[in-house]
Design an enzyme around this catalytic site. Structure first.
Site, PDB file in Angstrom:
ATOM      1  N   VAL A   1      62.362  -7.723  57.267  1.00 41.16           N
ATOM      2  CA  VAL A   1      61.364  -7.574  55.972  1.00 41.16           C
ATOM      3  C   VAL A   1      62.118  -8.195  54.716  1.00 41.16           C
ATOM      4  CG1 VAL A   1      59.849  -6.157  54.333  1.00 41.16           C
ATOM      5  CG2 VAL A   1      59.870  -5.784  56.780  1.00 41.16           C
ATOM      6  N   GLY A   2      63.386  -7.786  54.527  1.00 41.28           N
ATOM      7  CA  GLY A   2      64.247  -8.148  53.388  1.00 41.28           C
ATOM      8  C   GLY A   2      64.536  -9.674  53.514  1.00 41.28           C
ATOM      9  N   GLU A   3      64.740 -10.036  54.685  1.00 42.31           N
ATOM     10  CA  GLU A   3      65.271 -11.595  54.880  1.00 42.31           C
ATOM     11  C   GLU A   3      64.016 -12.465  54.787  1.00 42.31           C
ATOM     12  OE1 GLU A   3      67.593 -12.024  58.571  1.00 42.31           O
ATOM     13  OE2 GLU A   3      68.458 -10.151  57.989  1.00 42.31           O
ATOM     14  N   ASN A   4      62.814 -11.860  55.205  1.00 39.47           N
ATOM     15  CA  ASN A   4      61.679 -12.956  55.520  1.00 39.47           C
ATOM     16  C   ASN A   4      60.536 -12.793  54.348  1.00 39.47           C
ATOM     17  OD1 ASN A   4      62.510 -14.143  57.741  1.00 39.47           O
ATOM     18  ND2 ASN A   4      62.601 -12.190  58.671  1.00 39.47           N
TER      19      ASN A   4
ATOM     20  N   ARG B   1      77.747  -0.066  70.244  1.00 37.26           N
ATOM     21  CA  ARG B   1      77.073   0.643  69.144  1.00 37.26           C
ATOM     22  C   ARG B   1      76.914   2.030  69.266  1.00 37.26           C
ATOM     23  NH1 ARG B   1      71.018   0.776  67.455  1.00 37.26           N
ATOM     24  NH2 ARG B   1      71.389   1.562  65.265  1.00 37.26           N
TER      25      ARG B   1
ATOM     26  N   HIS C   1      72.612   2.839  60.019  1.00 38.59           N
ATOM     27  CA  HIS C   1      72.732   1.364  59.743  1.00 38.59           C
ATOM     28  C   HIS C   1      73.839   1.033  59.003  1.00 38.59           C
ATOM     29  CE1 HIS C   1      67.980   1.144  59.217  1.00 38.59           C
ATOM     30  NE2 HIS C   1      68.435   0.777  60.441  1.00 38.59           N
TER      31      HIS C   1
ATOM     32  N   GLU D   1      74.697  -7.290  62.881  1.00 35.41           N
ATOM     33  CA  GLU D   1      75.332  -6.141  63.187  1.00 35.41           C
ATOM     34  C   GLU D   1      76.413  -6.221  64.443  1.00 35.41           C
ATOM     35  OE1 GLU D   1      71.457  -4.092  62.830  1.00 35.41           O
ATOM     36  OE2 GLU D   1      72.569  -2.404  62.780  1.00 35.41           O
TER      37      GLU D   1
ATOM     38  N   ARG E   1      58.128   5.427  60.190  1.00 34.92           N
ATOM     39  CA  ARG E   1      58.599   6.819  59.872  1.00 34.92           C
ATOM     40  C   ARG E   1      58.241   6.993  58.238  1.00 34.92           C
ATOM     41  NH1 ARG E   1      64.741   5.215  61.295  1.00 34.92           N
ATOM     42  NH2 ARG E   1      63.937   4.015  63.001  1.00 34.92           N
TER      43      ARG E   1
ATOM     44  N   HIS F   1      68.535  -2.653  53.331  1.00 35.09           N
ATOM     45  CA  HIS F   1      68.154  -2.873  54.885  1.00 35.09           C
ATOM     46  C   HIS F   1      66.826  -2.530  55.298  1.00 35.09           C
ATOM     47  CE1 HIS F   1      69.420  -3.460  59.286  1.00 35.09           C
ATOM     48  NE2 HIS F   1      68.305  -2.576  59.294  1.00 35.09           N
TER      49      HIS F   1
ATOM     50  N   ASN G   1      74.555  -2.735  73.047  1.00 36.84           N
ATOM     51  CA  ASN G   1      73.676  -1.669  72.154  1.00 36.84           C
ATOM     52  C   ASN G   1      72.701  -1.214  73.025  1.00 36.84           C
ATOM     53  OD1 ASN G   1      72.062  -0.376  70.419  1.00 36.84           O
ATOM     54  ND2 ASN G   1      71.717  -2.166  69.157  1.00 36.84           N
TER      55      ASN G   1
ATOM     56  N   ASP H   1      53.861  -3.881  61.025  1.00 39.96           N
ATOM     57  CA  ASP H   1      54.439  -5.316  60.905  1.00 39.96           C
ATOM     58  C   ASP H   1      53.999  -5.792  59.487  1.00 39.96           C
ATOM     59  OD1 ASP H   1      55.170  -8.227  60.708  1.00 39.96           O
ATOM     60  OD2 ASP H   1      54.974  -7.987  63.195  1.00 39.96           O
ATOM     61  N   MET H   2      55.123  -5.999  58.666  1.00 44.30           N
ATOM     62  CA  MET H   2      54.749  -6.398  57.397  1.00 44.30           C
ATOM     63  C   MET H   2      53.984  -7.693  57.121  1.00 44.30           C
ATOM     64  SD  MET H   2      55.032  -5.656  54.055  1.00 44.30           S
ATOM     65  CE  MET H   2      56.217  -4.061  54.054  1.00 44.30           C
ATOM     66  N   ARG H   3      54.305  -8.711  58.217  1.00 44.67           N
ATOM     67  CA  ARG H   3      53.567  -9.883  58.081  1.00 44.67           C
ATOM     68  C   ARG H   3      52.022 -10.025  58.124  1.00 44.67           C
ATOM     69  NH1 ARG H   3      57.425 -12.177  62.907  1.00 44.67           N
ATOM     70  NH2 ARG H   3      57.216  -9.894  63.104  1.00 44.67           N
TER      71      ARG H   3
HETATM   72  P1  AMP Z   1      64.124  -5.748  62.201  1.00 39.78           P
HETATM   73  O1  AMP Z   1      63.874  -4.259  62.560  1.00 39.78           O
HETATM   74  O2  AMP Z   1      65.086  -5.961  61.416  1.00 39.78           O
HETATM   75  O3  AMP Z   1      63.889  -6.475  63.502  1.00 39.78           O
HETATM   76  O4  AMP Z   1      62.655  -5.982  61.321  1.00 39.78           O
HETATM   77  C1  AMP Z   1      61.347  -6.034  61.994  1.00 39.78           C
HETATM   78  C2  AMP Z   1      60.271  -6.227  60.999  1.00 39.78           C
HETATM   79  O5  AMP Z   1      60.588  -7.391  60.168  1.00 39.78           O
HETATM   80  C3  AMP Z   1      59.221  -6.386  61.475  1.00 39.78           C
HETATM   81  O6  AMP Z   1      58.503  -5.284  61.882  1.00 39.78           O
HETATM   82  C4  AMP Z   1      58.345  -7.200  60.448  1.00 39.78           C
HETATM   83  O7  AMP Z   1      57.314  -6.311  59.760  1.00 39.78           O
HETATM   84  C5  AMP Z   1      59.412  -7.714  59.709  1.00 39.78           C
HETATM   85  N1  AMP Z   1      58.961  -9.377  59.485  1.00 39.78           N
HETATM   86  C6  AMP Z   1      59.609  -9.987  60.293  1.00 39.78           C
HETATM   87  N2  AMP Z   1      59.395 -11.566  59.893  1.00 39.78           N
HETATM   88  C7  AMP Z   1      58.928 -11.131  59.112  1.00 39.78           C
HETATM   89  C8  AMP Z   1      58.073 -12.244  58.146  1.00 39.78           C
HETATM   90  N3  AMP Z   1      58.235 -13.424  58.312  1.00 39.78           N
HETATM   91  N4  AMP Z   1      57.371 -11.946  56.848  1.00 39.78           N
HETATM   92  C9  AMP Z   1      57.126 -10.411  56.615  1.00 39.78           C
HETATM   93  N5  AMP Z   1      57.956  -9.533  57.500  1.00 39.78           N
HETATM   94  C10 AMP Z   1      58.716  -9.692  58.622  1.00 39.78           C
END
Ligand code: AMP
Length: 402
Positions: free
Chosen positions: A333-336, A93, A182, A386, A243, A210, A11, A284-286
């Site tokens: 974000v969706g997974e965590n 990719r 995606h 992916e 974005r 996603h 990638n 960052d959602m965290r």
């Molecule tokens: P990705 O582009 O799929 O790697 O997702 C990255 C984004 O996932 C990061 O900017 C975080 O905001 C979010 N993220 C990762 N871990 C967590 C978590 N434990 N809780 C909330 N958001 C998370």
């Protein structure tokens, strides 16, 4: 026909190369890694071997050729160099395949020329992807190089959903339409959701969300993508890390004519300084969840705007599909982020959408259902992969399975 079972997935971004060496016998990772800051004085390569041991290499990687040479050397140090007879293919990719590439494709000079012709609609991505392919071809000219396109899964979106309501001649002249991105993730997750539920993908209608730093939604009817939220570029749709997602296109004229911003400045604003970052200073959602939990108003607004957009798309795709069997959350974000999933689905019981708070709070890397058993719509968390999807598609192609 090849005897090897390893696929190297590349990638290549503008200043980075991510790679994974995947054994198709069991999907295991024989190696993985990342080269960052290509072209800068202080580059970095991190290589993870099959046993999880990490090696770091600091130094300059002047260009993609140097970066891939270094990757090849790391793989060789593990006894899995690019000359290994165990290698069956290299999967690349490629972000933009236009309308022509609807499936994984073995790279030829002619394919490469077509990917090059698409650079005007993918100026940030396709050039790097092409460089990755060219270098890999030089290193292993005899090996099939397979391009797997981010846009391919969305080529089934019907014309009335893919067209913008603008002058058709202008649109056709400039290849303007909604391509979607995606796609590799949406395809993988929609099928993994069917597997999780023990259903045939052909009979399942799924909304895939996603939600990573980039974010997109798709509506998948019986395994076929019928609508997706990204458009001509990956800027349309959901609120993302940096974005804006959907805005009134009049905003661009306003910022130019009244605000005096240049087109490049507006491009930078909407792509790199908007979304969650623009609303609250963090992408960052965290961090946003932490700040909102402490009563920070800007972080709360960013969270609410993010969730509001998501809910609009869930509602819209419900109407597009007519019947929804599952909603799948994926990516960072969706997974965590359990609070995002909970807020996105709150109050939608009348649509058959419900979340079980206890199931939703479980932390796991496995695909899992987080809705109560009686709910009409299964809400699931389905980790995306992916690289595995690219490897599977490339391997199936070189084996003649597709
Ligand atoms: P990705 O582009 O799929 O790697 O997702 C990255 C984004 O996932 C990061 O900017 C975080 O905001 C979010 N993220 C990762 N871990 C967590 C978590 N434990 N809780 C909330 N958001 C998370």
């Amino acid at each position: 026909m090849t005897e090897g079972t390893l696929v190297l997935v590349l990638n290549a971004g503008s200043s980075s190369v991510k790679y994974q060496l995947i054994d198709m016998l069991d999907g295991s990772r024989a190696a993985a890694g990342l080269v960052e800051r290509i072209g800068e004085p202080a580059g970095r390569l991190v290589h993870t071997a099959a046993d999880g041991a990490e090696r770091e290499l600091l130094g300059a990687f002047p260009d993609h050729t140097a970066a891939l040479d270094a990757v090849a050397a790391e793989l060789a140090a593990d006894g899995l160099g690019l000359d290994s007879p165990r290698l069956a293919a290299i999967g690349h990719r490629v972000v933009h395949g236009g309308r022509r590439f609807t499936a994984p494709t073995v790279v030829t000079d002619e394919v490469l020329a077509e990917v090059r012709r698409l650079i005007p609609v993918a100026p940030l991505h396709n050039p790097a992807n092409i460089t990755g392919i060219e270098v890999a071809r030089r290193l292993r000219p005899d090996l099939p190089q397979v391009a797997v396109f981010d846009t391919a899964f969305h080529t089934t979106v019907p014309e009335h959903a893919a067209r913008y309501a603008i002058d058709r001649a202008v649109a056709d002249e400039h290849r303007v339409r909604r391509y979607g991105f995606h796609g590799t993730s949406h395809r993988y997750v929609s099928r993994a959701t069917a597997r999780l539920l023990g259903r045939d993908p052909a009979e399942l209608n799924v909304i895939v969300l996603h939600l990573g730093n980039g974010a997109s939604a798709s509506a998948v009817a019986g395994g076929v993508c019928v609508e997706t939220s990204m458009g001509l570029t990956p800027l349309e749709g959901l609120v993302m890390g940096t974005r804006s997602g959907d805005v009134d296109p009049g905003l661009v004229f306003h910022l130019h004519r009244v605000g005096g911003l240049t087109v490049d400045e507006i491009d930078d604003l909407l792509n790199r300084r908007s979304g969650l970052l623009g609303l609250c200073g963090d992408n960052d959602m965290r961090e946003i969840l932490r700040r909102a939990g402490e009563g920070d108003q800007a972080a709360q607004l960013a969270f609410d705007a993010y969730v509001h957009r998501l809910r609009k798309y869930i509602g819209a795709y419900y109407a597009v599909l007519g019947r929804v069997d599952a909603i799948a959350f994926t990516a960072g974000v969706g997974e965590n982020a359990a609070p995002v999933r909970a807020a996105a689905c709150a109050g939608l019981e009348a649509l058959g959408i419900e979340i079980d708070a206890e199931l939703n709070s479980v932390r796991s890397r496995e695909a899992r259902v987080v809705s109560p058993a009686y709910a009409r719509v299964a809400v699931a968390v389905v980790p995306t992969d992916e690289e595995l999807e690219i490897a599977q598609q490339a391997f199936a192609l070189v084996r003649g399975d597709t």
